[in-house]
Scaffold this motif. Structure first.
Motif, PDB file in Angstrom:
ATOM      1  N   ILE A 105      21.422 -18.163  36.855  1.00 23.82           N
ATOM      2  CA  ILE A 105      22.346 -18.509  35.777  1.00 23.82           C
ATOM      3  C   ILE A 105      22.010 -17.637  34.574  1.00 23.82           C
ATOM      4  O   ILE A 105      20.836 -17.314  34.344  1.00 23.82           O
ATOM      5  N   TYR A 106      23.048 -17.223  33.843  1.00 25.57           N
ATOM      6  CA  TYR A 106      22.861 -16.355  32.681  1.00 25.57           C
ATOM      7  C   TYR A 106      23.654 -16.953  31.518  1.00 25.57           C
ATOM      8  O   TYR A 106      24.876 -17.040  31.586  1.00 25.57           O
ATOM      9  N   ILE A 107      22.947 -17.341  30.480  1.00 26.43           N
ATOM     10  CA  ILE A 107      23.554 -18.065  29.366  1.00 26.43           C
ATOM     11  C   ILE A 107      23.376 -17.307  28.055  1.00 26.43           C
ATOM     12  O   ILE A 107      22.276 -16.833  27.741  1.00 26.43           O
ATOM     13  N   LEU A 130      19.396 -15.128  24.930  1.00 25.70           N
ATOM     14  CA  LEU A 130      19.746 -15.115  26.349  1.00 25.70           C
ATOM     15  C   LEU A 130      18.808 -16.046  27.089  1.00 25.70           C
ATOM     16  O   LEU A 130      17.590 -15.990  26.906  1.00 25.70           O
ATOM     17  N   LEU A 131      19.379 -16.905  27.933  1.00 27.30           N
ATOM     18  CA  LEU A 131      18.586 -17.777  28.782  1.00 27.30           C
ATOM     19  C   LEU A 131      18.980 -17.520  30.237  1.00 27.30           C
ATOM     20  O   LEU A 131      20.173 -17.406  30.549  1.00 27.30           O
ATOM     21  N   GLU A 143      29.742  -8.692  30.972  1.00 26.12           N
ATOM     22  CA  GLU A 143      28.484  -8.714  30.215  1.00 26.12           C
ATOM     23  C   GLU A 143      27.281  -8.629  31.145  1.00 26.12           C
ATOM     24  O   GLU A 143      26.321  -7.896  30.879  1.00 26.12           O
ATOM     25  N   LEU A 144      27.347  -9.372  32.240  1.00 24.67           N
ATOM     26  CA  LEU A 144      26.236  -9.359  33.192  1.00 24.67           C
ATOM     27  C   LEU A 144      26.090  -7.984  33.829  1.00 24.67           C
ATOM     28  O   LEU A 144      24.973  -7.472  33.978  1.00 24.67           O
ATOM     29  N   LEU A 195      24.423  -5.637  31.435  1.00 24.63           N
ATOM     30  CA  LEU A 195      22.981  -5.861  31.364  1.00 24.63           C
ATOM     31  C   LEU A 195      22.265  -5.240  32.554  1.00 24.63           C
ATOM     32  O   LEU A 195      21.219  -4.607  32.404  1.00 24.63           O
ATOM     33  N   LYS A 196      22.830  -5.428  33.739  1.00 22.06           N
ATOM     34  CA  LYS A 196      22.188  -4.910  34.943  1.00 22.06           C
ATOM     35  C   LYS A 196      22.212  -3.385  34.959  1.00 22.06           C
ATOM     36  O   LYS A 196      21.225  -2.746  35.351  1.00 22.06           O
ATOM     37  N   GLU A 197      23.319  -2.802  34.524  1.00 24.78           N
ATOM     38  CA  GLU A 197      23.392  -1.345  34.469  1.00 24.78           C
ATOM     39  C   GLU A 197      22.446  -0.797  33.416  1.00 24.78           C
ATOM     40  O   GLU A 197      21.826   0.250  33.607  1.00 24.78           O
TER      41      GLU A 197
END
Length: 242
Positions: free
Chosen positions: A61-63, A111-112, A230-231, A234-236
């Motif tokens: 989960i990404y919050i 970020l959580l 957004e995810l 972040l990963k890139e």
């Protein structure tokens, strides 16, 4: 993965509550009724149906949270309210943790996640992930301060910070407004940097971390899951930093 662990992770209750759900024969895996909590399943390929509704397992989960003042960036504390106390049970079941810390009185982007690998990449000192803050300062912030921050300032313990970008938004004799981008995460770093040039931070808000920017529609104390875009960003970003 055991089915009771999977269902508990997805917010269907404690292990005890999940066992009752299994006992009630409300769970099908690939069309077969499952009642044994120890049954192992493959969440990636097995079809899981609970009371007629197919569920899809996810591990992480990404919050994004707009952290309010008065809560601490921790998973638990005996005396203080933590950011996890602001989560709904269906989200806290994933056992996320804050990626980095914001001081108790600092607000803004936090970020959580329970994705330890992503968190490690964003927090590693070797990655120099930029973090931008908006700050209100007691005192007159000058061009000289900008230059000192750009060169690196010496903190109270003798540590010299890496170059930081200071943008003066508004400067006055009583109060100034600035944006500051740093690539480190030393204890109380922003506050200590301004103390090093004889000034005091009276309000601090984190605006961004790497490619992730705070959603302006989030009120303090509110949160939402990251969008797919957004995810992916972040990963890139993590891959580029590697």
């Amino acid at each position: 993965m055991r089915i009771d662990k999977l269902l508990a992770n997805m917010g269907y209750g404690s292990r005890k509550e999940v066992k009752k759900l299994l006992k009630d024969q409300g769970i099908l895996v690939n069309g077969i009724t499952i009642t044994d909590a120890k049954t192992h399943i493959n969440p990636e390929s097995d079809k899981i149906v609970i009371h007629g509704e197919e569920i899809h397992y996810r591990e992480f989960i990404y919050i994004m949270m707009n952290k309010p003042a008065g809560v601490i960036s921790a998973t638990e504390d005996l005396r203080e309210k933590t950011v996890l106390d602001l989560l709904y049970i269906e989200d806290s079941q994933f056992e996320p943790f804050p990626v980095g810390r914001l001081d108790k009185d600092t607000v803004g982007l936090l970020l959580l996640t329970n994705d330890g690998q992503l968190a490690h990449q964003l927090l590693s000192p070797k990655k120099h992930v930029p973090k931008t803050y908006y700050a209100m300062i007691d005192g007159y912030v000058t061009v000289e301060d900008q230059q000192k921050f750009h060169e690196g300032v010496e903190l109270d313990d003798g540590y010299v910070t890496k170059p930081a970008e200071l943008v003066i938004l508004k400067s006055g004799e009583i109060r100034s407004e600035v944006e500051l981008t740093i690539t480190e995460g030393k204890f109380h770093q922003v506050k200590r940097m301004f103390e090093a040039v004889g000034k005091k931070v009276v309000y601090l808000k984190r605006l961004s971390m790497g490619p992730l920017a705070l959603d302006e529609d989030l009120e303090e104390g509110e949160y939402r899951e990251l969008t797919a875009e957004e995810l992916q960003a972040l990963k890139e970003y993590r891959v580029k930093k590697e």
